[in-house]
Scaffold this motif. Structure first.
Motif, PDB file in Angstrom:
ATOM      1  N   ARG A  16      54.053  26.484  54.837  1.00  0.00           N
ATOM      2  CA  ARG A  16      53.851  26.394  53.389  1.00  0.00           C
ATOM      3  C   ARG A  16      53.297  27.690  52.820  1.00  0.00           C
ATOM      4  NH1 ARG A  16      50.268  21.384  53.012  1.00  0.00           N
ATOM      5  NH2 ARG A  16      50.139  21.960  50.822  1.00  0.00           N
ATOM      6  N   VAL A  17      52.310  28.277  53.494  1.00  0.00           N
ATOM      7  CA  VAL A  17      51.729  29.518  52.967  1.00  0.00           C
ATOM      8  C   VAL A  17      52.717  30.674  53.112  1.00  0.00           C
ATOM      9  CG1 VAL A  17      50.478  30.347  55.022  1.00  0.00           C
ATOM     10  CG2 VAL A  17      49.579  30.818  52.754  1.00  0.00           C
ATOM     11  N   THR A  18      53.501  30.673  54.154  1.00  0.00           N
ATOM     12  CA  THR A  18      54.524  31.707  54.336  1.00  0.00           C
ATOM     13  C   THR A  18      55.568  31.620  53.227  1.00  0.00           C
ATOM     14  OG1 THR A  18      54.198  31.717  56.727  1.00  0.00           O
ATOM     15  CG2 THR A  18      56.269  32.609  55.916  1.00  0.00           C
ATOM     16  N   ARG A  19      56.009  30.395  52.928  1.00  0.00           N
ATOM     17  CA  ARG A  19      56.988  30.185  51.861  1.00  0.00           C
ATOM     18  C   ARG A  19      56.408  30.589  50.506  1.00  0.00           C
ATOM     19  NH1 ARG A  19      58.520  25.719  53.871  1.00  0.00           N
ATOM     20  NH2 ARG A  19      56.989  24.407  52.835  1.00  0.00           N
ATOM     21  N   LEU A  20      55.159  30.209  50.250  1.00  0.00           N
ATOM     22  CA  LEU A  20      54.516  30.557  48.983  1.00  0.00           C
ATOM     23  C   LEU A  20      54.364  32.067  48.837  1.00  0.00           C
ATOM     24  CD1 LEU A  20      53.153  29.606  46.377  1.00  0.00           C
ATOM     25  CD2 LEU A  20      51.017  29.397  47.684  1.00  0.00           C
ATOM     26  N   ALA A  21      53.946  32.724  49.906  1.00  0.00           N
ATOM     27  CA  ALA A  21      53.801  34.182  49.865  1.00  0.00           C
ATOM     28  C   ALA A  21      55.143  34.852  49.585  1.00  0.00           C
ATOM     29  CB  ALA A  21      53.208  34.683  51.185  1.00  0.00           C
ATOM     30  N   ALA A  22      56.181  34.372  50.210  1.00  0.00           N
ATOM     31  CA  ALA A  22      57.511  34.950  49.991  1.00  0.00           C
ATOM     32  C   ALA A  22      57.959  34.752  48.536  1.00  0.00           C
ATOM     33  CB  ALA A  22      58.523  34.316  50.949  1.00  0.00           C
ATOM     34  N   GLN A  23      57.712  33.572  47.998  1.00  0.00           N
ATOM     35  CA  GLN A  23      58.083  33.307  46.601  1.00  0.00           C
ATOM     36  C   GLN A  23      57.331  34.217  45.638  1.00  0.00           C
ATOM     37  OE1 GLN A  23      57.111  29.162  46.228  1.00  0.00           O
ATOM     38  NE2 GLN A  23      58.996  28.472  47.210  1.00  0.00           N
ATOM     39  N   ARG A  24      56.091  34.558  46.000  1.00  0.00           N
ATOM     40  CA  ARG A  24      55.248  35.385  45.127  1.00  0.00           C
ATOM     41  C   ARG A  24      55.396  36.877  45.433  1.00  0.00           C
ATOM     42  NH1 ARG A  24      50.872  32.548  42.730  1.00  0.00           N
ATOM     43  NH2 ARG A  24      49.615  34.429  42.956  1.00  0.00           N
ATOM     44  N   HIS A  25      56.211  37.204  46.424  1.00  0.00           N
ATOM     45  CA  HIS A  25      56.411  38.597  46.858  1.00  0.00           C
ATOM     46  C   HIS A  25      55.074  39.231  47.250  1.00  0.00           C
ATOM     47  CE1 HIS A  25      60.508  38.208  45.455  1.00  0.00           C
ATOM     48  NE2 HIS A  25      60.040  37.774  44.298  1.00  0.00           N
ATOM     49  N   GLU A  26      54.309  38.476  48.051  1.00  0.00           N
ATOM     50  CA  GLU A  26      53.006  38.913  48.540  1.00  0.00           C
ATOM     51  C   GLU A  26      52.954  38.748  50.044  1.00  0.00           C
ATOM     52  OE1 GLU A  26      50.274  37.240  44.852  1.00  0.00           O
ATOM     53  OE2 GLU A  26      50.454  36.023  46.655  1.00  0.00           O
ATOM     54  N   ILE A  28      50.933  37.173  53.314  1.00  0.00           N
ATOM     55  CA  ILE A  28      50.168  35.946  53.529  1.00  0.00           C
ATOM     56  C   ILE A  28      48.695  36.209  53.237  1.00  0.00           C
ATOM     57  CG2 ILE A  28      49.379  34.315  55.296  1.00  0.00           C
ATOM     58  CD1 ILE A  28      52.167  34.520  56.549  1.00  0.00           C
ATOM     59  N   ASP A  29      48.186  37.350  53.642  1.00  0.00           N
ATOM     60  CA  ASP A  29      46.787  37.698  53.393  1.00  0.00           C
ATOM     61  C   ASP A  29      46.482  37.703  51.895  1.00  0.00           C
ATOM     62  OD1 ASP A  29      44.173  38.707  54.492  1.00  0.00           O
ATOM     63  OD2 ASP A  29      44.715  40.412  53.203  1.00  0.00           O
ATOM     64  N   GLN A  30      47.356  38.281  51.101  1.00  0.00           N
ATOM     65  CA  GLN A  30      47.142  38.318  49.655  1.00  0.00           C
ATOM     66  C   GLN A  30      47.156  36.907  49.064  1.00  0.00           C
ATOM     67  OE1 GLN A  30      50.458  40.942  48.906  1.00  0.00           O
ATOM     68  NE2 GLN A  30      49.098  42.644  48.353  1.00  0.00           N
ATOM     69  N   THR A  31      48.099  36.087  49.509  1.00  0.00           N
ATOM     70  CA  THR A  31      48.211  34.729  49.003  1.00  0.00           C
ATOM     71  C   THR A  31      46.978  33.904  49.359  1.00  0.00           C
ATOM     72  OG1 THR A  31      50.616  34.837  49.149  1.00  0.00           O
ATOM     73  CG2 THR A  31      49.648  32.640  49.014  1.00  0.00           C
ATOM     74  N   VAL A  32      46.539  33.998  50.589  1.00  0.00           N
ATOM     75  CA  VAL A  32      45.348  33.255  51.016  1.00  0.00           C
ATOM     76  C   VAL A  32      44.114  33.758  50.265  1.00  0.00           C
ATOM     77  CG1 VAL A  32      43.806  32.782  52.973  1.00  0.00           C
ATOM     78  CG2 VAL A  32      46.281  32.616  53.262  1.00  0.00           C
ATOM     79  N   GLY A  33      44.006  35.061  50.088  1.00  0.00           N
ATOM     80  CA  GLY A  33      42.882  35.616  49.338  1.00  0.00           C
ATOM     81  C   GLY A  33      42.847  35.097  47.908  1.00  0.00           C
ATOM     82  N   LYS A  34      44.010  35.030  47.271  1.00  0.00           N
ATOM     83  CA  LYS A  34      44.078  34.513  45.896  1.00  0.00           C
ATOM     84  C   LYS A  34      43.759  33.024  45.857  1.00  0.00           C
ATOM     85  CE  LYS A  34      47.143  38.033  44.073  1.00  0.00           C
ATOM     86  NZ  LYS A  34      48.477  38.364  43.550  1.00  0.00           N
ATOM     87  N   ALA A  35      44.183  32.287  46.870  1.00  0.00           N
ATOM     88  CA  ALA A  35      43.880  30.852  46.928  1.00  0.00           C
ATOM     89  C   ALA A  35      42.379  30.628  47.076  1.00  0.00           C
ATOM     90  CB  ALA A  35      44.631  30.206  48.090  1.00  0.00           C
ATOM     91  N   ILE A  36      41.734  31.427  47.894  1.00  0.00           N
ATOM     92  CA  ILE A  36      40.283  31.320  48.063  1.00  0.00           C
ATOM     93  C   ILE A  36      39.579  31.639  46.755  1.00  0.00           C
ATOM     94  CG2 ILE A  36      38.278  32.368  49.204  1.00  0.00           C
ATOM     95  CD1 ILE A  36      40.146  32.666  51.696  1.00  0.00           C
ATOM     96  N   ARG A  37      40.017  32.681  46.075  1.00  0.00           N
ATOM     97  CA  ARG A  37      39.419  33.047  44.791  1.00  0.00           C
ATOM     98  C   ARG A  37      39.589  31.916  43.778  1.00  0.00           C
ATOM     99  NH1 ARG A  37      40.830  37.419  40.278  1.00  0.00           N
ATOM    100  NH2 ARG A  37      38.760  37.558  39.408  1.00  0.00           N
ATOM    101  N   ALA A  38      40.778  31.317  43.746  1.00  0.00           N
ATOM    102  CA  ALA A  38      41.033  30.216  42.814  1.00  0.00           C
ATOM    103  C   ALA A  38      40.132  29.021  43.116  1.00  0.00           C
ATOM    104  CB  ALA A  38      42.507  29.800  42.874  1.00  0.00           C
ATOM    105  N   LEU A  39      39.913  28.728  44.380  1.00  0.00           N
ATOM    106  CA  LEU A  39      39.024  27.625  44.746  1.00  0.00           C
ATOM    107  C   LEU A  39      37.587  27.915  44.308  1.00  0.00           C
ATOM    108  CD1 LEU A  39      40.396  26.783  48.300  1.00  0.00           C
ATOM    109  CD2 LEU A  39      40.417  25.280  46.290  1.00  0.00           C
ATOM    110  N   ARG A  40      37.137  29.152  44.484  1.00  0.00           N
ATOM    111  CA  ARG A  40      35.793  29.529  44.049  1.00  0.00           C
ATOM    112  C   ARG A  40      35.676  29.430  42.532  1.00  0.00           C
ATOM    113  NH1 ARG A  40      34.328  35.042  45.652  1.00  0.00           N
ATOM    114  NH2 ARG A  40      32.260  34.421  44.980  1.00  0.00           N
ATOM    115  N   GLN A  41      36.699  29.880  41.808  1.00  0.00           N
ATOM    116  CA  GLN A  41      36.681  29.800  40.347  1.00  0.00           C
ATOM    117  C   GLN A  41      36.661  28.337  39.892  1.00  0.00           C
ATOM    118  OE1 GLN A  41      40.160  32.143  39.480  1.00  0.00           O
ATOM    119  NE2 GLN A  41      38.940  33.951  38.972  1.00  0.00           N
ATOM    120  N   ASP A  42      37.397  27.487  40.574  1.00  0.00           N
ATOM    121  CA  ASP A  42      37.416  26.069  40.239  1.00  0.00           C
ATOM    122  C   ASP A  42      36.025  25.461  40.431  1.00  0.00           C
ATOM    123  OD1 ASP A  42      38.920  23.611  39.560  1.00  0.00           O
ATOM    124  OD2 ASP A  42      38.411  23.032  41.622  1.00  0.00           O
TER     125      ASP A  42
END
Length: 65
Positions: A16-26, A28-42
C-alpha cells in the motif's frame, strides 16, 4: 537520504505504501514522513479543538498588565 534502518511491516502495508508513493511520485521515505507529519498535525488539531479547562480559561482571561 542519510542513514537508514529497517522496520518490519506487513506485506500488505508495504504494498500500500509503495503504491501510494508511486502515485505521488515520491520515495517511500518521503511518503511515510508526510504520513507521520499528518498524524502529528491531526493530534495537535484534536488538542486545540478540545474545550479549555477552567485553569486554562482563567489564565487566558488574566490581566496582562
Amino acid at each position: 537520504m542519510g542513514e537508514t534502518t529497517t522496520i518490519r511491516i506487513s506485506r500488505d502495508t508495504h504494498a500500500r505504501v509503495t503504491r501510494l508513493a508511486a502515485q505521488r511520485h515520491e520515495t517511500i521515505d518521503q511518503t511515510v514522513g508526510k504520513a507521520i507529519r499528518a498524524l502529528r498535525q491531526d493530534a495537535m488539531a484534536r488538542d486545540l479543538a478540545a474545550a479549555l479547562t477552567d485553569e486554562e480559561a482563567e489564565w487566558l482571561d488574566a490581566d496582562a498588565g
